[in-house]
Design a protein around this motif. Structure first.
Motif, PDB file in Angstrom:
ATOM      1  N   ASP A 150       0.832  -1.110   0.061  1.00 44.06           N
ATOM      2  CA  ASP A 150       0.105  -0.063   0.064  1.00 44.06           C
ATOM      3  C   ASP A 150       0.921   1.056  -0.048  1.00 44.06           C
ATOM      4  O   ASP A 150       1.754   1.175   1.073  1.00 44.06           O
ATOM      5  CB  ASP A 150      -0.798  -0.157   1.083  1.00 44.06           C
ATOM      6  N   ALA A 151       0.539   2.144  -0.797  1.00 41.91           N
ATOM      7  CA  ALA A 151       1.318   3.379  -0.874  1.00 41.91           C
ATOM      8  C   ALA A 151       1.365   4.313   0.480  1.00 41.91           C
ATOM      9  O   ALA A 151       2.363   4.416   1.123  1.00 41.91           O
ATOM     10  CB  ALA A 151       1.232   4.141  -2.320  1.00 41.91           C
ATOM     11  N   ILE A 152       0.180   4.257   0.942  1.00 41.15           N
ATOM     12  CA  ILE A 152      -0.111   5.163   2.175  1.00 41.15           C
ATOM     13  C   ILE A 152      -1.178   4.213   2.928  1.00 41.15           C
ATOM     14  O   ILE A 152      -2.249   3.944   2.587  1.00 41.15           O
ATOM     15  CB  ILE A 152      -0.622   6.307   2.003  1.00 41.15           C
ATOM     16  N   TYR A 153      -0.674   3.795   4.245  1.00 38.23           N
ATOM     17  CA  TYR A 153      -1.531   3.084   4.988  1.00 38.23           C
ATOM     18  C   TYR A 153      -1.880   3.795   6.500  1.00 38.23           C
ATOM     19  O   TYR A 153      -0.580   4.121   6.985  1.00 38.23           O
ATOM     20  CB  TYR A 153      -1.087   1.690   5.224  1.00 38.23           C
ATOM     21  N   GLU A 168       1.258   5.003  -7.511  1.00 37.72           N
ATOM     22  CA  GLU A 168       1.320   4.036  -8.694  1.00 37.72           C
ATOM     23  C   GLU A 168       1.784   2.917  -8.828  1.00 37.72           C
ATOM     24  O   GLU A 168       2.873   2.843  -8.062  1.00 37.72           O
ATOM     25  CB  GLU A 168       1.742   5.008 -10.025  1.00 37.72           C
ATOM     26  N   GLY A 169       1.301   2.120  -9.387  1.00 34.92           N
ATOM     27  CA  GLY A 169       1.806   0.676  -9.356  1.00 34.92           C
ATOM     28  C   GLY A 169       2.202  -0.100  -8.251  1.00 34.92           C
ATOM     29  O   GLY A 169       3.399  -0.781  -8.050  1.00 34.92           O
ATOM     30  N   ASN A 170       1.401   0.062  -7.090  1.00 37.15           N
ATOM     31  CA  ASN A 170       1.594  -0.505  -5.886  1.00 37.15           C
ATOM     32  C   ASN A 170       0.783  -1.805  -5.757  1.00 37.15           C
ATOM     33  O   ASN A 170      -0.127  -1.965  -6.640  1.00 37.15           O
ATOM     34  CB  ASN A 170       1.021   0.317  -4.623  1.00 37.15           C
ATOM     35  N   ARG A 191      -3.097   5.307  -9.745  1.00 29.33           N
ATOM     36  CA  ARG A 191      -3.212   4.927 -10.998  1.00 29.33           C
ATOM     37  C   ARG A 191      -2.556   3.194 -10.938  1.00 29.33           C
ATOM     38  O   ARG A 191      -1.394   3.196 -10.505  1.00 29.33           O
ATOM     39  CB  ARG A 191      -2.500   5.599 -11.920  1.00 29.33           C
ATOM     40  N   ALA A 192      -3.211   2.521 -11.544  1.00 31.08           N
ATOM     41  CA  ALA A 192      -2.708   1.114 -11.833  1.00 31.08           C
ATOM     42  C   ALA A 192      -2.227   0.688 -10.400  1.00 31.08           C
ATOM     43  O   ALA A 192      -1.175  -0.119 -10.776  1.00 31.08           O
ATOM     44  CB  ALA A 192      -1.713   1.296 -12.976  1.00 31.08           C
ATOM     45  N   ASN A 193      -2.918   0.441  -9.589  1.00 31.23           N
ATOM     46  CA  ASN A 193      -2.524  -0.397  -8.306  1.00 31.23           C
ATOM     47  C   ASN A 193      -3.167  -1.637  -8.430  1.00 31.23           C
ATOM     48  O   ASN A 193      -4.219  -1.685  -9.226  1.00 31.23           O
ATOM     49  CB  ASN A 193      -2.828   0.376  -6.887  1.00 31.23           C
ATOM     50  N   GLY A 194      -2.873  -2.657  -7.700  1.00 25.55           N
ATOM     51  CA  GLY A 194      -3.337  -3.799  -7.789  1.00 25.55           C
ATOM     52  C   GLY A 194      -4.745  -3.988  -7.491  1.00 25.55           C
ATOM     53  O   GLY A 194      -5.645  -4.713  -8.088  1.00 25.55           O
ATOM     54  N   VAL A 195      -5.171  -3.321  -6.391  1.00 24.53           N
ATOM     55  CA  VAL A 195      -6.826  -3.322  -6.015  1.00 24.53           C
ATOM     56  C   VAL A 195      -7.449  -1.952  -6.261  1.00 24.53           C
ATOM     57  O   VAL A 195      -8.316  -1.760  -6.922  1.00 24.53           O
ATOM     58  CB  VAL A 195      -6.758  -4.057  -4.934  1.00 24.53           C
ATOM     59  N   GLY A 196      -6.843  -0.974  -5.620  1.00 26.53           N
ATOM     60  CA  GLY A 196      -7.182   0.430  -5.951  1.00 26.53           C
ATOM     61  C   GLY A 196      -6.894   1.226  -4.594  1.00 26.53           C
ATOM     62  O   GLY A 196      -5.978   1.371  -4.496  1.00 26.53           O
ATOM     63  N   ASN A 197      -8.114   1.671  -3.817  1.00 27.71           N
ATOM     64  CA  ASN A 197      -7.799   2.569  -2.604  1.00 27.71           C
ATOM     65  C   ASN A 197      -9.272   2.249  -2.009  1.00 27.71           C
ATOM     66  O   ASN A 197     -10.093   1.971  -2.649  1.00 27.71           O
ATOM     67  CB  ASN A 197      -8.015   4.037  -3.369  1.00 27.71           C
ATOM     68  N   ASN A 210      -9.574  14.029  -6.620  1.00 27.02           N
ATOM     69  CA  ASN A 210      -8.570  12.963  -7.190  1.00 27.02           C
ATOM     70  C   ASN A 210      -8.901  12.192  -8.443  1.00 27.02           C
ATOM     71  O   ASN A 210     -10.106  12.201  -8.874  1.00 27.02           O
ATOM     72  CB  ASN A 210      -8.396  11.589  -5.829  1.00 27.02           C
ATOM     73  N   ARG A 211      -7.742  11.806  -8.983  1.00 25.14           N
ATOM     74  CA  ARG A 211      -7.921  10.882 -10.159  1.00 25.14           C
ATOM     75  C   ARG A 211      -7.446   9.842  -9.680  1.00 25.14           C
ATOM     76  O   ARG A 211      -6.497   9.193  -9.406  1.00 25.14           O
ATOM     77  CB  ARG A 211      -7.051  11.451 -11.274  1.00 25.14           C
ATOM     78  N   LEU A 212      -8.739   8.708  -9.978  1.00 28.39           N
ATOM     79  CA  LEU A 212      -8.308   7.417  -9.735  1.00 28.39           C
ATOM     80  C   LEU A 212      -8.580   6.515 -10.942  1.00 28.39           C
ATOM     81  O   LEU A 212      -9.896   6.325 -11.389  1.00 28.39           O
ATOM     82  CB  LEU A 212      -9.604   7.019  -8.626  1.00 28.39           C
ATOM     83  N   GLU A 213      -7.472   6.068 -11.371  1.00 25.83           N
ATOM     84  CA  GLU A 213      -7.487   5.631 -12.826  1.00 25.83           C
ATOM     85  C   GLU A 213      -6.734   4.474 -12.950  1.00 25.83           C
ATOM     86  O   GLU A 213      -5.946   3.805 -12.210  1.00 25.83           O
ATOM     87  CB  GLU A 213      -6.649   6.545 -13.667  1.00 25.83           C
TER      88      GLU A 213
END
Length: 395
Positions: A150-153, A168-170, A191-197, A210-213
């Motif tokens: 996770d980028a930020i947990y 990106e890419g987490n 962007r392009a994380n394995g599951v999302g947010n 936010n941009r959630l892509e």
């Protein structure tokens, strides 16, 4: 009189914060315990291979311009070795740091109002990039986090601000907020994380602008609100996700002013244990395979004043879902037929006779929106099937 005027200057010099200037390359671990210490990295490199490489254990420490390479090997998600570790570091500042080769870039505990700004970090894939626990009012701003789990947990950290970051890419989530309230997530590109947010098990949180892509795995979504109360998703752009926004057991949630574009399903309302109630207002739905799926028969959704590329333009209510979409929410294996000629004909015919459609979720103030090509990529159909099956198995 001159002596009196010089007194404040002398006192200011006496009380000035101590400064530590680093040069060249050095080996860690480095432990700092001086309150208010200013650390000027100026491009210096601190290397570590055991435990935390840099530990800040006093209030008000500021670290700028430092490169940290490596840390200990422990990559436990909740207690990893970190390039920079903050404990009891109230009001501390990390600015323009660069991190590589460490399980976690920044780990903080009991450090209210700490700030991470301009962090550039690439992870090893198993731990969070920035891990925040029990630290109210923390800010993570203008940072770039790639390659973590996770980028930020975040856990138990109310009134936190996550703003202007590239995530990106987490492996799993871009931002993942748990058991917190009053959190502001604003102006990020995830962007392009394995599951999302995800924002989960909290209240009064705000995800805005936010941009959630491009979250496209079979279980991916731009954003999940799970077990949230009175939280808001506002003015976000959900584009190219398998699922755009998912509301699971989310009560009193506001969904307003968002753009849902070219997602498999734009908005899904689903249930695990609790109920759902949402206000869906002023959003734009364009080029999605489905605008709305609902598999919670008791969901209380107020849908009004949205724009749709499928709305007729006539002054009649528009239902952003259809009978096949409702059937699909209960029989996800039918996803394979979603783009078949028969289903497309069915949906086109149904759209011409809105009075025959189920109207519980109809938008009485719908406005038309220019239609764009609906996404027909194979990944989208597979993603729709996989996402639907996954949600069903959770129940």
């Amino acid at each position: 009189m001159r002596g009196f005027g010089l007194f404040p200057l002398l006192m200011g010099l006496a009380l000035a914060a101590p400064v530590l200037r680093l040069r060249g390359e050095m080996d860690g671990p480095l432990v700092l315990t001086t309150p208010g210490l200013v650390v000027e990295g100026e491009g210096a490199v601190l290397r570590g291979a055991k435990g935390h490489t840099l530990s800040l254990l006093a209030p008000g420490i500021r670290v700028r311009g430092l490169r940290v390479v490596g840390a200990g090997p422990e990559d436990d998600f909740f207690e990893p070795d970190a390039a920079v570790y903050l404990q009891g570091c109230e009001g501390c500042l990390l600015e323009d740091l660069e991190v590589e080769g460490a399980p976690t870039a920044v780990r903080m505990e009991d450090s209210p109002r700490a700030v991470v700004r301009g962090l550039r970090a690439k992870g090893l894939g198993e731990s969070p990039g920035v891990l925040v626990y029990g630290s109210p009012g923390v800010r993570v701003e203008g940072s770039r986090l790639l390659g973590y789990m996770d980028a930020i947990y975040v856990e138990y950290s109310p009134d936190m601000v996550i703003r202007g970051n590239l995530l990106e890419g987490n492996g799993r989530y871009g931002f993942h907020v748990m058991f917190s309230w009053g959190v502001q997530v604003e102006g990020n590109l995830s962007r392009a994380n394995g599951v999302g947010n995800a924002v989960m098990h909290g209240a009064a949180n705000r995800v805005r602008g936010n941009r959630l892509e491009a979250h496209r795995s079979p279980v991916a979504y731009g954003l999940l609100f799970q077990d949230e109360r009175e939280s808001v998703a506002e003015a976000n752009r959900f584009q190219g996700n398998t699922l755009g926004l998912v509301l699971m057991d989310a009560a009193g949630v506001g969904v307003r002013g968002n753009l849902f574009r070219e997602n498999g399903t734009a908005l899904r309302i689903t249930r695990e244990r609790g109920g759902n109630s949402a206000r869906v207002e002023g959003n734009a739905f364009q080029g999605n395979l489905y605008d709305l799926l609902v598999d919670d028969p008791e969901a209380e959704a107020k849908v009004a004043g949205n724009r749709y590329d499928r709305a007729s333009g006539l002054p009649v209510p528009h239902l952003p879902t259809g009978s096949f979409a409702l059937l699909l929410a209960r029989q996800p294996e039918l996803s394979l037929l979603a783009l078949s000629p028969g289903v497309l004909l069915w949906e086109a015919a149904e759209a011409q006779v809105p009075g025959l459609r189920l109207v519980a979720l109809a938008d009485p103030k719908a406005e038309p929106l220019a239609r764009e090509t609906r996404p027909h990529g194979g990944w989208l159909v597979l993603g729709l099937l996989g996402g639907a099956l996954w949600w069903r198995w959770r129940a």
